[in-house]
Each structure stands twice: as structure tokens, then as C-alpha cells.
Design a protein around this motif. Sequence first.
Motif, mmCIF file in Angstrom:
data_model
loop_
_atom_site.group_PDB
_atom_site.id
_atom_site.type_symbol
_atom_site.label_atom_id
_atom_site.label_comp_id
_atom_site.label_asym_id
_atom_site.label_seq_id
_atom_site.Cartn_x
_atom_site.Cartn_y
_atom_site.Cartn_z
ATOM 1 N N ALA A 184 -6.234 6.884 -0.706
ATOM 2 C CA ALA A 184 -6.351 5.722 0.167
ATOM 3 C C ALA A 184 -5.850 4.460 -0.531
ATOM 4 C CB ALA A 184 -7.803 5.533 0.609
ATOM 5 N N ARG A 185 -6.178 4.305 -1.806
ATOM 6 C CA ARG A 185 -5.745 3.112 -2.531
ATOM 7 C C ARG A 185 -4.227 3.093 -2.688
ATOM 8 N NH1 ARG A 185 -5.273 1.127 -8.035
ATOM 9 N NH2 ARG A 185 -5.459 3.262 -8.809
ATOM 10 N N LEU A 186 -3.634 4.248 -2.985
ATOM 11 C CA LEU A 186 -2.180 4.306 -3.111
ATOM 12 C C LEU A 186 -1.490 3.992 -1.782
ATOM 13 C CD1 LEU A 186 -1.741 7.484 -5.352
ATOM 14 C CD2 LEU A 186 -1.505 5.086 -6.030
ATOM 15 N N MET A 187 -2.081 4.463 -0.694
ATOM 16 C CA MET A 187 -1.512 4.181 0.626
ATOM 17 C C MET A 187 -1.515 2.684 0.910
ATOM 18 S SD MET A 187 -3.274 7.339 2.725
ATOM 19 C CE MET A 187 -2.596 6.894 4.338
ATOM 20 N N ILE A 188 -2.610 2.012 0.533
ATOM 21 C CA ILE A 188 -2.710 0.571 0.787
ATOM 22 C C ILE A 188 -1.740 -0.198 -0.109
ATOM 23 C CG2 ILE A 188 -4.239 -1.422 0.672
ATOM 24 C CD1 ILE A 188 -6.543 0.597 1.332
ATOM 25 N N ILE A 189 -1.617 0.213 -1.369
ATOM 26 C CA ILE A 189 -0.659 -0.431 -2.271
ATOM 27 C C ILE A 189 0.754 -0.319 -1.701
ATOM 28 C CG2 ILE A 189 0.447 -0.263 -4.533
ATOM 29 C CD1 ILE A 189 -2.291 0.527 -5.679
ATOM 30 N N TYR A 190 1.091 0.868 -1.187
ATOM 31 C CA TYR A 190 2.415 1.052 -0.582
ATOM 32 C C TYR A 190 2.590 0.137 0.631
ATOM 33 C CZ TYR A 190 5.973 2.890 2.477
ATOM 34 O OH TYR A 190 7.037 2.996 3.342
ATOM 35 N N LEU A 191 1.585 0.100 1.505
ATOM 36 C CA LEU A 191 1.690 -0.702 2.725
ATOM 37 C C LEU A 191 1.775 -2.197 2.413
ATOM 38 C CD1 LEU A 191 -0.812 1.177 5.068
ATOM 39 C CD2 LEU A 191 1.682 1.079 5.277
ATOM 40 N N ARG A 192 1.069 -2.642 1.379
ATOM 41 C CA ARG A 192 1.166 -4.059 0.995
ATOM 42 C C ARG A 192 2.603 -4.407 0.591
ATOM 43 N NH1 ARG A 192 -3.413 -7.102 -0.741
ATOM 44 N NH2 ARG A 192 -2.183 -7.897 -2.479
ATOM 45 N N GLY A 193 3.235 -3.515 -0.163
ATOM 46 C CA GLY A 193 4.622 -3.740 -0.533
ATOM 47 C C GLY A 193 5.555 -3.691 0.669
ATOM 48 N N TRP A 194 5.256 -2.802 1.598
ATOM 49 C CA TRP A 194 6.084 -2.630 2.796
ATOM 50 C C TRP A 194 6.048 -3.875 3.684
ATOM 51 C CZ3 TRP A 194 4.415 -1.763 8.048
ATOM 52 C CH2 TRP A 194 5.452 -1.383 8.916
ATOM 53 N N VAL A 195 4.840 -4.406 3.947
ATOM 54 C CA VAL A 195 4.740 -5.596 4.806
ATOM 55 C C VAL A 195 5.343 -6.817 4.118
ATOM 56 C CG1 VAL A 195 2.717 -4.703 6.016
ATOM 57 C CG2 VAL A 195 2.386 -6.195 4.051
ATOM 58 N N LYS A 196 5.256 -6.861 2.771
ATOM 59 C CA LYS A 196 5.885 -7.972 2.052
ATOM 60 C C LYS A 196 7.398 -7.896 2.158
ATOM 61 C CE LYS A 196 6.020 -10.336 -2.408
ATOM 62 N NZ LYS A 196 5.516 -10.374 -3.803
ATOM 63 N N GLU A 197 7.949 -6.690 2.045
ATOM 64 C CA GLU A 197 9.394 -6.510 2.153
ATOM 65 C C GLU A 197 9.898 -6.914 3.530
ATOM 66 O OE1 GLU A 197 12.723 -2.919 1.811
ATOM 67 O OE2 GLU A 197 10.690 -2.606 1.086
ATOM 68 N N LEU A 198 9.098 -6.619 4.560
ATOM 69 C CA LEU A 198 9.481 -6.965 5.934
ATOM 70 C C LEU A 198 9.074 -8.385 6.316
ATOM 71 C CD1 LEU A 198 8.619 -3.671 7.852
ATOM 72 C CD2 LEU A 198 10.831 -4.412 6.963
ATOM 73 N N GLN A 199 8.371 -9.072 5.399
ATOM 74 C CA GLN A 199 7.916 -10.449 5.617
ATOM 75 C C GLN A 199 7.019 -10.575 6.848
ATOM 76 O OE1 GLN A 199 11.435 -12.962 5.602
ATOM 77 N NE2 GLN A 199 11.730 -12.706 3.410
ATOM 78 N N ILE A 200 6.075 -9.636 6.953
ATOM 79 C CA ILE A 200 5.117 -9.678 8.068
ATOM 80 C C ILE A 200 3.687 -9.716 7.537
ATOM 81 C CG2 ILE A 200 6.619 -8.577 9.771
ATOM 82 C CD1 ILE A 200 5.314 -5.913 9.118
#
Length: 221
Positions: free
Chosen positions: A157-173
Motif C-alpha cells: 500500500a505504501r509503495l502504491m501511494i508513493i507511485y501515485l504521488r509521483g504520478w499526480v506530480k508529473e501530471l500537475q494535478i
Amino acid sequence: MNDRMCDFWDTLLRNERRANKQKNNVELNQKIITDLLETLCPEFPSKSIQVHPFGSRILGMAGPDSDLDLYVDIGNSSALYSETLTDKVIQEEKIITKALQKNPSKWAFLANVEGHCPVIVARHKNSNIQCDISFSNSMICGQSKLVIYIFELQPIARLMIIYLRGWVKELQIQSAFRSHLLVLMVIFFLQVRGYLPTVYQFQDQLIPDVGPIRSVDNQFL
């Protein structure tokens, strides 16, 4: 395994190592907490003040620019969320704000974020870390403890959230998907697929002290 897949795992592991470094920097967190206590205690001489860190840095999912969330317990660890700001909360906000402004060698006061649960934003001068200081809702600390427990049950779960945080930052959302929303989404996803207990199972044998309370015949009180 293609280059894109290798890059995915390299990036995820790099972000995890960075988050772990922030999580495990207990000495730095304690220095910030000590400076905050030294700043606030003289302003509340009759209170026993405690400061509790919580949020992304403590959960081990922070990015390089993540703030340090701090909850100040002003002798009232049972303070729970309220839809209405009380005179006591308003007064405490003013006192904490002035205390930070009186200590420019340690703190740079940035802003007061108003709302049902006010937050005082300040930068710790020595570490250059922005701190979001809460003081009216102890539930936020309990929520962090619950998420830590969930991470222990299901570390992915923690790895999934770390990935998603990077993903939303990359998309600037980031403004649309704040960290707490990503945590809820991941927990729900894992619950639906049976990898985490349901809310009902989490609450088994517990008597809720927030929200509707069930009586013995399972009716809401």
C-alpha cells in the motif's frame, strides 16, 4: 523486461529510499519539535504541551518538498473535530501565531490557513523545512497511526501511494489529488480485492467515540 519497466521500478525504489530517509530522520524531527516546544511553552505556562508529528514524512511516503505536519496538544489530547470554531481555538491560534513571530531566529511565519481545523504554516529556519501546525483536532494523529498499521498489514500500500504521488506530480494535478485522497483510494482498492480488512472488520469489538454510536441492538444512537 523492457526499458520502460526498468525505469518504472528504478524510479519507484529511488522515491521509496528518499521517503524512508525522511521517515527515519528522527533526530531532525526531534530538533524541530524541541524548538517548537521552546517557542510555545512560555505562552501557555499553565498547560502541559506536547507536539506529535504525523503525515507523509512520518508515514514514509514523503517527496523531497513535503511539509512536516505537527499536532500541538495544548493540554487537551482528546480534542476532536468540530464543525464550529470555538473561541478557545481562535484564541489559541492567535497565541501560537504571535509566539512564532516573536522567534524569528527559529521560525519564519508564513500563513494562517483558516477552516474547521485551522493550520498555522511556518518554516523552521535551521532545517528550512516547512511545518504545518495543527492544534484543534487530535483525530489527525489517530488517522496517521491507523495508516501506519495498514502499511504493516499490507506493505504494498505504501509503495502504491508513493507511485501515485509521483504520478499526480508529473501530471500537475496535485491540487485535485491530495495525499489523503490517494491513501483512501489505495486502501479502498485493496479492501475491495480482499487484501485488507473491511471497515467493519477494523471496528470489530471496538466502541466508536466519534460519529454515530451503535447500541447493543445495532441501532444508531
